[in-house]
Design a protein around this motif. Structure first.
Motif, PDB file in Angstrom:
ATOM      1  N   THR A 241       8.687   0.334  12.134  1.00 45.43           N
ATOM      2  CA  THR A 241       8.189  -1.009  11.812  1.00 45.43           C
ATOM      3  C   THR A 241       6.675  -1.045  11.893  1.00 45.43           C
ATOM      4  O   THR A 241       5.997  -1.601  11.005  1.00 45.43           O
ATOM      5  N   VAL A 242       6.090  -0.465  12.931  1.00 44.09           N
ATOM      6  CA  VAL A 242       4.638  -0.435  13.091  1.00 44.09           C
ATOM      7  C   VAL A 242       3.997   0.325  11.940  1.00 44.09           C
ATOM      8  O   VAL A 242       2.974  -0.106  11.376  1.00 44.09           O
TER       9      VAL A 242
ATOM     10  N   ALA B  61       1.252  -1.668   4.931  1.00 41.98           N
ATOM     11  CA  ALA B  61       1.060  -2.913   4.159  1.00 41.98           C
ATOM     12  C   ALA B  61      -0.363  -3.429   4.326  1.00 41.98           C
ATOM     13  O   ALA B  61      -0.999  -3.874   3.361  1.00 41.98           O
ATOM     14  N   VAL B  62      -0.891  -3.386   5.543  1.00 44.75           N
ATOM     15  CA  VAL B  62      -2.272  -3.822   5.786  1.00 44.75           C
ATOM     16  C   VAL B  62      -3.248  -2.900   5.080  1.00 44.75           C
ATOM     17  O   VAL B  62      -4.245  -3.345   4.493  1.00 44.75           O
TER      18      VAL B  62
ATOM     19  N   VAL C 266       4.137  -1.855   8.730  1.00 49.08           N
ATOM     20  CA  VAL C 266       3.141  -2.937   8.797  1.00 49.08           C
ATOM     21  C   VAL C 266       1.742  -2.379   8.576  1.00 49.08           C
ATOM     22  O   VAL C 266       0.925  -2.963   7.835  1.00 49.08           O
ATOM     23  N   ALA C 267       1.450  -1.229   9.188  1.00 50.16           N
ATOM     24  CA  ALA C 267       0.127  -0.616   9.008  1.00 50.16           C
ATOM     25  C   ALA C 267      -0.098  -0.218   7.558  1.00 50.16           C
ATOM     26  O   ALA C 267      -1.197  -0.389   7.011  1.00 50.16           O
TER      27      ALA C 267
ATOM     28  N   GLY D  39      -2.561   2.231  12.808  1.00 48.67           N
ATOM     29  CA  GLY D  39      -1.135   1.910  12.765  1.00 48.67           C
ATOM     30  C   GLY D  39      -0.272   3.110  13.093  1.00 48.67           C
ATOM     31  O   GLY D  39       0.721   3.011  13.832  1.00 48.67           O
TER      32      GLY D  39
END
Length: 185
Positions: A147-148, A154-155, A151-152, A171
């Motif tokens: 998950t981390v 996507a950022v 998210v990293a 991330g």
């Protein structure tokens, strides 16, 4: 548990054989247990022609050291009876010999199933619940780390150029740190 037939060696004198019983009736594999009361000895096992291929010792030439108890498995395939013959136990290059009359029956002697099943087999053991707990302990950090990382990523896609690289590296490092923490706590 397979039936055991004891054979005592060197009890009364050198190379002497003393078989527990002169006859064995069985419907399954069994164990010959050699108990040596004296000097080391070689023992040879010879199934008769009628038992050849039905009664098969794991070893036909057995070395039994001084004071040693040595089991030898004798396999009997399922549904191989009825057949009768002898199993010769020989020491001293044929100087001493004992014969066991073996009858392999086609019917179960005890009338029960082929495998003895204890009632405790149905009970849940601590190992099963421990395995479930340990699986949760492994899956949770992996899901959290994934998950981390997502998210990293996507950022990193949303933020242009150098900032994206820094956020992506941060991330990934955060994901690895979380996974390591969860695995080694």
């Amino acid at each position: 548990m397979p039936e055991t037939l004891s054979v005592h060696l060197n009890r009364e004198g050198p190379r002497e054989l003393d078989v527990e019983r002169a006859a064995l009736e069985t419907d399954r594999s069994f164990v010959l247990e050699f108990v040596n009361h004296g000097q080391p000895l070689h023992v040879h096992l010879h199934p008769s022609e009628t038992l050849d291929g039905v009664v098969t010792p794991a070893e036909t030439q057995v070395y039994v050291d001084e004071g040693e108890t040595r089991p030898v498995d004798v396999s009997v395939p399922r549904q191989s009876g009825p057949v009768e013959g002898t199993l010769d136990v020989v020491t001293g290059y044929g100087a001493e010999e004992a014969t066991v009359a073996v009858s392999v029956t086609s019917e179960r002697k005890d009338g029960g199933p082929d495998v003895a099943v204890d009632d405790t087999l149905a009970e849940k053991t601590g190992a099963e619940s421990e395995a479930t707990t340990s699986m949760t302990a492994v899956v949770t950090p992996v899901v959290l780390a994934a998950t981390v990382v997502v998210v990293a990523a996507a950022v990193a896609i949303a933020v242009p150029d150098a900032g994206a690289l820094a956020v992506g590296v941060a991330g990934v490092l955060a994901g690895v740190a979380v996974a390591a923490y969860e695995l080694f706590r």
